[in-house]
Design a protein around this motif. Structure first.
Motif, mmCIF file in Angstrom:
data_model
loop_
_atom_site.group_PDB
_atom_site.id
_atom_site.type_symbol
_atom_site.label_atom_id
_atom_site.label_comp_id
_atom_site.label_asym_id
_atom_site.label_seq_id
_atom_site.Cartn_x
_atom_site.Cartn_y
_atom_site.Cartn_z
ATOM 1 N N TRP A 110 30.044 36.097 -48.219
ATOM 2 C CA TRP A 110 31.200 36.719 -48.218
ATOM 3 C C TRP A 110 31.482 37.560 -49.276
ATOM 4 C CZ3 TRP A 110 35.142 37.534 -44.813
ATOM 5 C CH2 TRP A 110 35.021 36.636 -43.336
ATOM 6 N N TYR A 160 33.581 39.698 -38.496
ATOM 7 C CA TYR A 160 34.469 38.968 -39.653
ATOM 8 C C TYR A 160 34.247 39.819 -40.906
ATOM 9 C CZ TYR A 160 36.033 34.528 -37.201
ATOM 10 O OH TYR A 160 36.326 33.665 -36.472
ATOM 11 N N LEU A 161 33.149 39.938 -41.223
ATOM 12 C CA LEU A 161 33.167 40.563 -42.860
ATOM 13 C C LEU A 161 33.632 42.191 -42.735
ATOM 14 C CD1 LEU A 161 29.302 39.228 -43.666
ATOM 15 C CD2 LEU A 161 31.522 38.187 -44.105
ATOM 16 N N SER A 165 36.880 43.173 -44.947
ATOM 17 C CA SER A 165 36.813 44.007 -46.104
ATOM 18 C C SER A 165 37.889 45.280 -45.867
ATOM 19 C CB SER A 165 35.220 44.524 -46.036
ATOM 20 O OG SER A 165 34.613 43.646 -46.111
#
Ligand SMILES: NC(=O)c1ccc[n+]([C@@H]2O[C@H](COP(=O)([O-])OP(=O)(O)OC[C@H]3O[C@@H](n4cnc5c(N)ncnc54)[C@H](OP(=O)(O)O)[C@@H]3O)[C@@H](O)[C@H]2O)c1
Length: 268
Positions: A110, A160-161, A165
């Motif tokens: 993450w 997701y990442l 961001s």
């Protein structure tokens, strides 16, 4: 339309290939002098050589710089200003993070993703700011354009990442646009949808390996999701960024502009 970019100075991050390189090409076509960076010295030199070969007389500076490293960013900005005598336009960009969902990433992954796509944007802007301010005081204008993703408006499954961001980038861009607006510096984000680059091919290939669906069918599905029923081109993306960088776009700031063929379904 004349974009008024002759002899202006731009820095484009993540520009050895893909969307960043396309932005550099479009700015060079408008007469800007352009510094391009990426992590790999060989790749960024090769990109600069290609841009010069296809655009005789183009002024391109290649800088090896990993945008997750603040010291390298500061040095790259200084090299640009030393070479070209100012900085009007900053384009932030880097590679995309891996795909996956809640159980697929540990804390370190993450943090890596936030460093690659959120902190790089913030640190590029921070280290460009004195140069952008000084040039804006002299010439009356400046531009910051952050390359993000349609996932900022419509999260993409298993990304997701990126989804997280990019949301942070929007908050940063809007905050910065308020602060630097009085100097004549605009701040906008540009959100690509599915656009033909090495990253897109990597995404469709890894999805194909995971699901067994063919790459062609996966990409046809992405195309169907857009109103225009096709994947975008790098040139279309670069041209949009060049327009936003241009002088006629001087009253556009704080916006998140999708270049996605109508893939995002929200009204605004
Ligand atoms: N293409 C699409 O359909 C699409 C859609 C939505 C969002 N996006 C996002 O738009 C951005 C650009 O996408 P793309 O398709 O052009 O990707 P790409 O083809 O993978 O190109 C990424 C570029 O960034 C450079 N780069 C990667 N990590 C870097 C780092 N730490 N420091 C400096 N440069 C770095 C790479 O060069 P080196 O390897 O030489 O460092 C390369 O020039 C990505 O964040 C991507 O997630 C793309």
């Amino acid at each position: 339309m004349n974009l008024g970019l002759e002899s202006s100075v731009a820095f484009v991050a993540g520009a050895s290939s893909g969307l960043g390189k396309a932005c550099a090409a479009a700015l060079l076509d408008e007469g800007a002098r352009v510094a391009i960076c990426s992590r790999d010295a060989g790749r960024i030199e090769a990109a600069a050589a290609d841009l010069r070969a296809t655009r005789p007389g183009a002024e391109v500076l290649a800088v090896a710089c990993d945008v997750t490293d603040e010291n390298q960013i500061a040095s790259a900005m200084q090299q640009t200003v030393d070479a070209f005598g100012g900085l009007h336009i900053l384009i932030t960009n880097s590679g995309g993070p891996p795909t996956g969902q809640i159980d697929d990433f540990d804390a370190a992954q993450w943090e890596d993703a936030l460093r690659l796509n959120l902190l790089s944007t913030i640190n590029l802007s921070r280290h460009a700011m004195d140069h952008l301010r000084a040039t804006a005081e002299r010439d009356g204008w400046g531009r910051i354009i952050m390359i993000s993703s349609l996932s900022a408006k419509q999260p993409i499954p298993r990304l997701y990442l990126s989804n997280v961001s990019r949301a942070g980038v929007q908050g940063f861009a809007k905050s910065l646009s308020e602060e630097v607006g009085p100097l004549g510096i605009t701040v906008n984000t540009v959100l690509p949808g599915y656009t033909r680059t090495a990253r897109l091919s990597h995404l469709s290939e890894s999805l194909s390996e995971r699901t067994g669906e063919s790459v062609a069918d996966i990409e046809a599905g992405w195309a169907r999701d857009s109103a225009l029923k096709r994947i975008g081109t790098e040139e279309e993306f670069g041209a949009t960024v060049a327009f936003l960088a241009g002088r006629p776009a001087g009253y556009i700031t704080g916006v998140a502009l999708t270049v996605d063929g109508g893939a995002v379904k929200s009204l605004l």
